[in-house]
Design an enzyme around this catalytic site. Structure first.
Site, short mmCIF file in Angstrom:
data_model
loop_
_atom_site.label_atom_id
_atom_site.label_comp_id
_atom_site.label_asym_id
_atom_site.label_seq_id
_atom_site.Cartn_x
_atom_site.Cartn_y
_atom_site.Cartn_z
CG ASP A 5 66.18 32.42 29.23
OD1 ASP A 5 66.49 32.99 28.16
OD2 ASP A 5 66.78 31.43 29.67
CG ASN A 14 62.73 37.50 24.98
OD1 ASN A 14 61.80 37.02 25.63
ND2 ASN A 14 63.30 38.64 25.28
NE ARG A 29 65.26 28.99 24.65
CZ ARG A 29 65.25 28.75 25.95
NH1 ARG A 29 64.82 27.60 26.40
NH2 ARG A 29 65.64 29.69 26.80
NE ARG A 68 69.04 35.25 19.78
CZ ARG A 68 68.78 34.43 20.80
NH1 ARG A 68 68.48 33.16 20.56
NH2 ARG A 68 68.85 34.85 22.03
CG ASN A 74 72.65 38.60 27.94
OD1 ASN A 74 71.78 38.99 28.71
ND2 ASN A 74 72.76 37.32 27.61
CD1 TRP A 75 78.23 43.44 28.56
CD2 TRP A 75 77.65 44.55 26.71
NE1 TRP A 75 77.68 44.64 28.94
CE2 TRP A 75 77.33 45.35 27.82
CE3 TRP A 75 77.38 45.04 25.43
CZ2 TRP A 75 76.74 46.60 27.71
CZ3 TRP A 75 76.79 46.31 25.32
CH2 TRP A 75 76.49 47.07 26.44
NE ARG A 117 71.62 28.64 31.69
CZ ARG A 117 71.20 27.88 30.68
NH1 ARG A 117 71.04 26.57 30.84
NH2 ARG A 117 70.93 28.40 29.50
CD GLU A 131 60.83 29.10 49.12
OE1 GLU A 131 60.77 28.12 48.36
OE2 GLU A 131 61.22 29.02 50.30
C1 IPE Z 1 69.97 35.47 31.43
O1 IPE Z 1 69.47 34.89 30.27
C2 IPE Z 1 70.06 36.94 31.29
C3 IPE Z 1 68.80 37.62 31.01
C4 IPE Z 1 67.59 37.14 31.08
C5 IPE Z 1 68.95 39.00 30.66
P1 IPE Z 1 70.42 34.13 29.23
O2 IPE Z 1 69.51 33.48 28.28
O3 IPE Z 1 71.45 35.04 28.70
O4 IPE Z 1 71.11 33.06 30.18
P2 IPE Z 1 72.08 31.83 29.83
O5 IPE Z 1 73.36 32.41 29.37
O6 IPE Z 1 71.41 31.01 28.81
O7 IPE Z 1 72.22 31.11 31.13
C1 IPE Z 2 66.07 36.46 27.15
O1 IPE Z 2 65.79 35.70 26.04
C2 IPE Z 2 66.40 37.88 26.82
C3 IPE Z 2 67.81 38.25 27.00
C4 IPE Z 2 68.76 37.49 27.46
C5 IPE Z 2 68.17 39.61 26.62
P1 IPE Z 2 66.93 34.99 25.21
O2 IPE Z 2 67.39 35.93 24.16
O3 IPE Z 2 67.98 34.47 26.11
O4 IPE Z 2 66.14 33.79 24.54
P2 IPE Z 2 66.64 32.29 24.32
O5 IPE Z 2 67.10 31.79 25.65
O6 IPE Z 2 67.74 32.34 23.33
O7 IPE Z 2 65.44 31.58 23.83
MG MG Z 3 68.24 32.70 27.08
#
Ligand code: IPE
Ligand code: IPE
Ligand code: MG
Length: 249
Positions: free
Chosen positions: A21, A23, A25, A34, A69-70, A195, A208
């Protein structure tokens, strides 16, 4: 940070599950789109896969795309799918070199066809590799997997193949998409979010958890070593007392 953290080679987690998670930001911090963060996240995937294999981790599950994510903007979803196809195509040779077997969990049939085809080929090519199994969670959600498992069991019950008394934890575990994979010992989530976002809910009953503020595109082997060192300092009690655990040591 030093990569010289001393790790106990006898207590390397057998299965590590990662929520990659941060990427978006990471890119935003640099005033970029992004997708720039997702592109840079690929190097972290490579580094962590190699690092885990070097340490003797047997299973590494990476949450690459959740069912939820869809709901992201179409342009981002499309860019992620394109990146996935490109990366699998390019990195199959690296998986072969490192003797890593690729597999997936999730609703693979919802992915674009070229993506499904690239995955199918990479899975086939790497199927006899035995050093480590890399599991990509794609269009994955744990609730979906559990619902699916319940449906499979209901069908078996209805057909009279099993009775209600046959339903137990092993049967449920064996009906999930993770059936051939041991439960994760350690779950790592980057980017400071605390989370689990619909990830491996059943399988992580006793994992863990390790949370770090490092954003995924900055996550490197040294961070993985730090997470494992932290894990090795914990006592996994599985409901027992600390005294019971130290007696068997
Ligand atoms: C969780 O990340 C899914 C993946 C890393 C692929 P998200 O960034 O989508 O999670 P939420 O929705 O913020 O909890
Ligand atoms: C995780 O990074 C990658 C995927 C969910 C595909 P994010 O895209 O969720 O990055 P943030 O959480 O918006 O920074
Ligand atoms: Mg994220």
């Amino acid at each position: 940070m030093s990569t010289e953290i001393a790790l106990d080679k006898n207590r390397i987690p057998k299965h590590i599950a990662v929520i990659m998670d941060g990427n978006g930001r990471w890119a935003k911090n640099q005033g970029k789109f992004r997708i720039f963060g997702h592109q840079h996240g690929v190097q972290s995937v490579k580094d962590i896969t190699e690092g885990a294999a070097e340490l003797g981790v047997e299973y590494l599950t990476l949450y690459a795309f959740s069912t939820e994510n869809w709901n992201r903007p179409k342009i981002e979803v499309n860019a992620l799918m394109t990146l996935l196809v490109k990366t699998i195509k390019k990195e199959t040779a690296t998986l072969m070199k490192n003797q890593i077997r690729l597999t997936t969990i999730g609703q693979i049939d919802t992915l674009p066809l070229d993506c499904q085809e690239e995955l199918r080929q990479a899975i086939e090519t790497t199927k006899n590799n035995t050093r480590m199994t890399l599991i990509l969670a794609l269009s994955y959600s744990a609730k979906w997997d559990i619902v699916n498992s319940v449906k499979k069991i209901a069908v078996q019950c209805k057909a009279g193949e099993i009775s209600i008394d046959d339903i137990n934890e092993d049967l449920i575990s064996g009906s999930l998409s993770t059936k051939k994979i041991p439960d994760p010992d350690l779950m790592i989530r980057t980017s400071g979010e605390h989370r689990i976002s619909n990830y491996l809910l059943w399988e992580m009953a006793y994992s863990e958890f390790y949370f770090t503020d490092v954003l995924w595109p900055d996550f490197r082997k040294a961070h993985l070593h730090e997470a494992i060192a932290n894990y090795q300092n914990r006592e996994r009690r599985f409901g027992k007392t600390g005294e019971q655990i130290s007696e068997v040591k």
